[in-house]
Enzyme design. Structure first.
Site, PDB file in Angstrom:
ATOM      1  CB  ILE A  54      12.223  31.850 -16.992  1.00  0.00           C
ATOM      2  CG1 ILE A  54      11.249  32.964 -17.403  1.00  0.00           C
ATOM      3  CG2 ILE A  54      13.592  32.428 -16.607  1.00  0.00           C
ATOM      4  CD1 ILE A  54      10.783  33.848 -16.254  1.00  0.00           C
ATOM      5  CD  GLU A  55      14.475  26.251 -21.566  1.00  0.00           C
ATOM      6  OE1 GLU A  55      15.606  26.300 -22.098  1.00  0.00           O
ATOM      7  OE2 GLU A  55      13.521  25.589 -22.029  1.00  0.00           O
ATOM      8  CD  GLU A  66       1.926  26.460 -19.428  1.00  0.00           C
ATOM      9  OE1 GLU A  66       3.115  26.785 -19.226  1.00  0.00           O
ATOM     10  OE2 GLU A  66       1.613  25.541 -20.185  1.00  0.00           O
ATOM     11  CB  CYS A 101       4.276  20.287 -17.887  1.00  0.00           C
ATOM     12  SG  CYS A 101       4.534  21.336 -16.435  1.00  0.00           S
ATOM     13  CB  CYS A 104       1.609  24.039 -15.641  1.00  0.00           C
ATOM     14  SG  CYS A 104       3.223  24.827 -15.788  1.00  0.00           S
TER      15      CYS A 104
HETATM   16  N1  THU Z   1       7.109  24.445 -21.101  1.00  0.00           N
HETATM   17  C1  THU Z   1       6.231  25.442 -20.779  1.00  0.00           C
HETATM   18  O1  THU Z   1       6.634  26.585 -20.506  1.00  0.00           O
HETATM   19  N2  THU Z   1       4.916  25.150 -20.751  1.00  0.00           N
HETATM   20  C2  THU Z   1       4.381  23.974 -21.171  1.00  0.00           C
HETATM   21  O2  THU Z   1       3.173  23.848 -21.181  1.00  0.00           O
HETATM   22  C3  THU Z   1       5.249  22.881 -21.601  1.00  0.00           C
HETATM   23  C4  THU Z   1       6.691  23.092 -21.392  1.00  0.00           C
HETATM   24  C5  THU Z   1       8.540  24.774 -21.211  1.00  0.00           C
HETATM   25  C6  THU Z   1       9.443  24.235 -20.169  1.00  0.00           C
HETATM   26  C7  THU Z   1      10.774  24.238 -20.888  1.00  0.00           C
HETATM   27  O3  THU Z   1      11.349  25.529 -20.796  1.00  0.00           O
HETATM   28  C8  THU Z   1      10.410  23.998 -22.331  1.00  0.00           C
HETATM   29  O4  THU Z   1       9.032  24.301 -22.437  1.00  0.00           O
HETATM   30  C9  THU Z   1      10.646  22.568 -22.798  1.00  0.00           C
HETATM   31  O5  THU Z   1      10.087  21.654 -21.939  1.00  0.00           O
END
Ligand code: THU
Length: 144
Positions: A54-55, A66, A101, A104
């Site tokens: 969710i950005e 995650e 990342c 997470c």
């Molecule tokens: N993102 C995730 O939701 N999980 C990951 O394991 C890697 C990155 C998302 C964060 C952001 O919304 C988009 O991917 C690009 O980084």
């Protein structure tokens, strides 16, 4: 309580958990990166919590898929986890591999043991990793 419940004798296989991550990915809110991720988190007692990324226009409040799944579970009082499947890729695609990342991974280290399983992969198949493999020498509450 949210999350689908499975009979302890009939827990979803890795491929089925990955399919749930793919389904959760459809809800991703990604107007900025257009990179969409879904996660399906299986608890010790057979409940699956899903999550998507969710950005935010201010970027840093963005929550990864995650952590969405973990925070849904923890906010419902579920604290014991078995495995998580993660599916991600640019809009319209699913990557061969979407690795969680660092933030997470650290959240996983808070709630999971070193043998917690991550199901990573893509349309060609999935593979299991342990948390210790993807976060060696982790800093945890045991240090405090
Ligand atoms: N993102 C995730 O939701 N999980 C990951 O394991 C890697 C990155 C998302 C964060 C952001 O919304 C988009 O991917 C690009 O980084």
């Amino acid at each position: 309580m949210c999350g689908e419940v499975f009979d302890p004798g009939k827990l979803p296989e890795d491929e089925a958990l990955f399919q749930m991550a793919l389904e959760a990915r459809k809800m991703a809110y990604t107007p900025y990166s257009h990179y969409q991720v879904g996660a399906a988190l299986l608890t010790e007692d057979g409940r699956v919590y899903t999550g998507c990324n969710i950005e935010n226009a201010s970027y840093s409040p963005t929550n990864c898929a995650e952590r969405t799944a973990f925070f849904k579970a923890v906010s419902e009082g579920d604290l014991h986890f078995k495995k998580i499947a993660i599916a991600g890729g640019r809009e319209g695609e699913v990557s061969e591999f979407c690795s969680p990342c660092g933030v997470c991974r650290q959240v996983m280290a808070e709630f999971c043991d070193e043998d917690f399983i991550l199901v990573l992969g893509g349309p060609q198949g999935v593979r299991e990793y342990t948390l210790a493999e993807i976060l060696p020498a982790m800093f945890t509450k045991k240090e405090l």
